[in-house]
Write a protein that holds these residues in place. Sequence first.
Motif, PDB file in Angstrom:
ATOM      1  N   SER A  52       0.822  -1.207   0.000  1.00 29.45           N
ATOM      2  CA  SER A  52       0.000   0.000   0.000  1.00 29.45           C
ATOM      3  C   SER A  52       0.854   1.254   0.000  1.00 29.45           C
ATOM      4  O   SER A  52       1.892   1.324   0.654  1.00 29.45           O
ATOM      5  N   GLU A  53       0.397   2.268  -0.729  1.00 29.93           N
ATOM      6  CA  GLU A  53       1.043   3.573  -0.723  1.00 29.93           C
ATOM      7  C   GLU A  53       0.508   4.431   0.418  1.00 29.93           C
ATOM      8  O   GLU A  53       1.060   5.482   0.721  1.00 29.93           O
ATOM      9  N   ILE A  54      -0.570   3.959   1.055  1.00 31.40           N
ATOM     10  CA  ILE A  54      -1.245   4.737   2.099  1.00 31.40           C
ATOM     11  C   ILE A  54      -1.023   4.127   3.475  1.00 31.40           C
ATOM     12  O   ILE A  54      -0.661   4.816   4.427  1.00 31.40           O
ATOM     13  N   SER A  55      -1.240   2.810   3.586  1.00 25.70           N
ATOM     14  CA  SER A  55      -1.077   2.126   4.864  1.00 25.70           C
ATOM     15  C   SER A  55       0.317   1.512   4.929  1.00 25.70           C
ATOM     16  O   SER A  55       0.612   0.540   4.218  1.00 25.70           O
ATOM     17  N   GLU A  56       1.157   2.041   5.762  1.00 18.84           N
ATOM     18  CA  GLU A  56       2.544   1.601   5.846  1.00 18.84           C
ATOM     19  C   GLU A  56       2.648   0.144   6.287  1.00 18.84           C
ATOM     20  O   GLU A  56       1.946  -0.302   7.198  1.00 18.84           O
ATOM     21  N   ASP A  57       3.510  -0.600   5.602  1.00 21.48           N
ATOM     22  CA  ASP A  57       3.789  -2.010   5.917  1.00 21.48           C
ATOM     23  C   ASP A  57       2.580  -2.925   5.723  1.00 21.48           C
ATOM     24  O   ASP A  57       2.523  -4.019   6.286  1.00 21.48           O
ATOM     25  N   GLU A  58       1.612  -2.490   4.932  1.00 18.41           N
ATOM     26  CA  GLU A  58       0.447  -3.312   4.618  1.00 18.41           C
ATOM     27  C   GLU A  58       0.454  -3.652   3.132  1.00 18.41           C
ATOM     28  O   GLU A  58       0.847  -2.844   2.294  1.00 18.41           O
ATOM     29  N   ALA A  59       0.019  -4.867   2.803  1.00 23.22           N
ATOM     30  CA  ALA A  59      -0.107  -5.295   1.406  1.00 23.22           C
ATOM     31  C   ALA A  59      -1.489  -5.877   1.188  1.00 23.22           C
ATOM     32  O   ALA A  59      -2.039  -6.545   2.077  1.00 23.22           O
ATOM     33  N   TYR A  60      -2.037  -5.617   0.028  1.00 18.68           N
ATOM     34  CA  TYR A  60      -3.381  -6.089  -0.311  1.00 18.68           C
ATOM     35  C   TYR A  60      -3.345  -6.751  -1.684  1.00 18.68           C
ATOM     36  O   TYR A  60      -2.633  -6.300  -2.579  1.00 18.68           O
ATOM     37  N   PRO A  61      -4.140  -7.822  -1.872  1.00 17.00           N
ATOM     38  CA  PRO A  61      -4.134  -8.510  -3.165  1.00 17.00           C
ATOM     39  C   PRO A  61      -4.809  -7.696  -4.262  1.00 17.00           C
ATOM     40  O   PRO A  61      -5.694  -6.883  -4.010  1.00 17.00           O
ATOM     41  N   LEU A  62      -4.374  -7.939  -5.482  1.00 17.71           N
ATOM     42  CA  LEU A  62      -4.960  -7.356  -6.676  1.00 17.71           C
ATOM     43  C   LEU A  62      -4.960  -8.437  -7.744  1.00 17.71           C
ATOM     44  O   LEU A  62      -3.957  -9.124  -7.924  1.00 17.71           O
ATOM     45  N   VAL A  63      -6.068  -8.604  -8.436  1.00 17.13           N
ATOM     46  CA  VAL A  63      -6.191  -9.641  -9.458  1.00 17.13           C
ATOM     47  C   VAL A  63      -5.731  -9.078 -10.804  1.00 17.13           C
ATOM     48  O   VAL A  63      -6.214  -8.047 -11.258  1.00 17.13           O
ATOM     49  N   LEU A  64      -4.789  -9.785 -11.430  1.00 14.89           N
ATOM     50  CA  LEU A  64      -4.251  -9.378 -12.723  1.00 14.89           C
ATOM     51  C   LEU A  64      -4.536 -10.453 -13.761  1.00 14.89           C
ATOM     52  O   LEU A  64      -4.385 -11.643 -13.495  1.00 14.89           O
ATOM     53  N   LEU A  65      -4.918 -10.038 -14.976  1.00 19.35           N
ATOM     54  CA  LEU A  65      -5.226 -10.960 -16.069  1.00 19.35           C
ATOM     55  C   LEU A  65      -4.496 -10.515 -17.335  1.00 19.35           C
ATOM     56  O   LEU A  65      -4.505  -9.330 -17.675  1.00 19.35           O
ATOM     57  N   ALA A  66      -3.885 -11.455 -18.015  1.00 19.00           N
ATOM     58  CA  ALA A  66      -3.133 -11.128 -19.224  1.00 19.00           C
ATOM     59  C   ALA A  66      -4.079 -10.906 -20.404  1.00 19.00           C
ATOM     60  O   ALA A  66      -4.926 -11.743 -20.699  1.00 19.00           O
ATOM     61  N   LYS A  67      -3.877  -9.775 -21.100  1.00 20.02           N
ATOM     62  CA  LYS A  67      -4.624  -9.508 -22.331  1.00 20.02           C
ATOM     63  C   LYS A  67      -3.961 -10.179 -23.519  1.00 20.02           C
ATOM     64  O   LYS A  67      -4.627 -10.572 -24.486  1.00 20.02           O
ATOM     65  N   ASN A  68      -2.639 -10.267 -23.468  1.00 18.81           N
ATOM     66  CA  ASN A  68      -1.852 -10.670 -24.631  1.00 18.81           C
ATOM     67  C   ASN A  68      -0.495 -11.197 -24.169  1.00 18.81           C
ATOM     68  O   ASN A  68      -0.271 -11.394 -22.966  1.00 18.81           O
ATOM     69  N   ARG A  69       0.402 -11.411 -25.130  1.00 15.81           N
ATOM     70  CA  ARG A  69       1.724 -11.955 -24.799  1.00 15.81           C
ATOM     71  C   ARG A  69       2.499 -11.016 -23.868  1.00 15.81           C
ATOM     72  O   ARG A  69       3.173 -11.463 -22.941  1.00 15.81           O
ATOM     73  N   GLN A  70       2.429  -9.719 -24.128  1.00 19.69           N
ATOM     74  CA  GLN A  70       3.112  -8.767 -23.257  1.00 19.69           C
ATOM     75  C   GLN A  70       2.609  -8.892 -21.822  1.00 19.69           C
ATOM     76  O   GLN A  70       3.400  -8.877 -20.870  1.00 19.69           O
ATOM     77  N   GLY A  71       1.297  -9.016 -21.678  1.00 22.83           N
ATOM     78  CA  GLY A  71       0.727  -9.154 -20.347  1.00 22.83           C
ATOM     79  C   GLY A  71       1.198 -10.417 -19.654  1.00 22.83           C
ATOM     80  O   GLY A  71       1.518 -10.401 -18.460  1.00 22.83           O
TER      81      GLY A  71
END
Length: 212
Positions: free
Chosen positions: A71-90
């Motif tokens: 997190s850029e706001i909560s120090e020393d905290e991490a939160y999940p984010l779901v990422l999906l590839a659109k293409n080969r670059q992704g």
Amino acid sequence: MSFIHLHVYSAYSLLSSTARIEQLVASARENSFPALALTDRNVMYGAVAFYKECLKQSIKPILGLSVDVLSEISEDEAYPLVLLAKNRQGFQNLLKITSTVQTKSPEGIPVKWLKHYAGGLFALTPGMDGEIEQSLMAGEYSQAKRTADLFSSIFEQNSFFLALQDHGLHEEKKIHGSLVKLSEETGIGLAASNGVCYIKKRKLLPMNACWP
């Protein structure tokens, strides 16, 4: 319109799922899903097997990852984010992201690093574990909006989404209105996406055994 599961954990997500790749793809075929995503937590160990199994079952594979983001706001905290590839670059960027977390930053990937690997990716919030959702639950709407604007600026245009989930939880329904409002005010799209950790309801009992 067909529904597609975009937030799916397999047994490669330790303590998060007991579902094997073959079971997930077979269930998708049984339910006539045209496509299926795999988004294991911080790892992509099942990507090759998932890709091959989907092709064998005539299902479009969507390769992805649920990554912990510092997190850029909560120090020393991490939160999940779901990422999906659109293409080969992704897909190549997904490999770089998981490698970074595994070898350089096990507590989560910093936002400034994520910016360099955002090309060719869709991103969506993960539900109640997400930073935006947690802020909304705490009544911090302005903080949720700042985080949403940050992620929207990182990814390509129209590539970041707020997930609307319904697992029958009161907490989810409590913030649905705020997520819709956030979408309307920021122009960020909404996506229907329930997290999948098991295939059949009877599998919930062994899933509960994953947590102390």
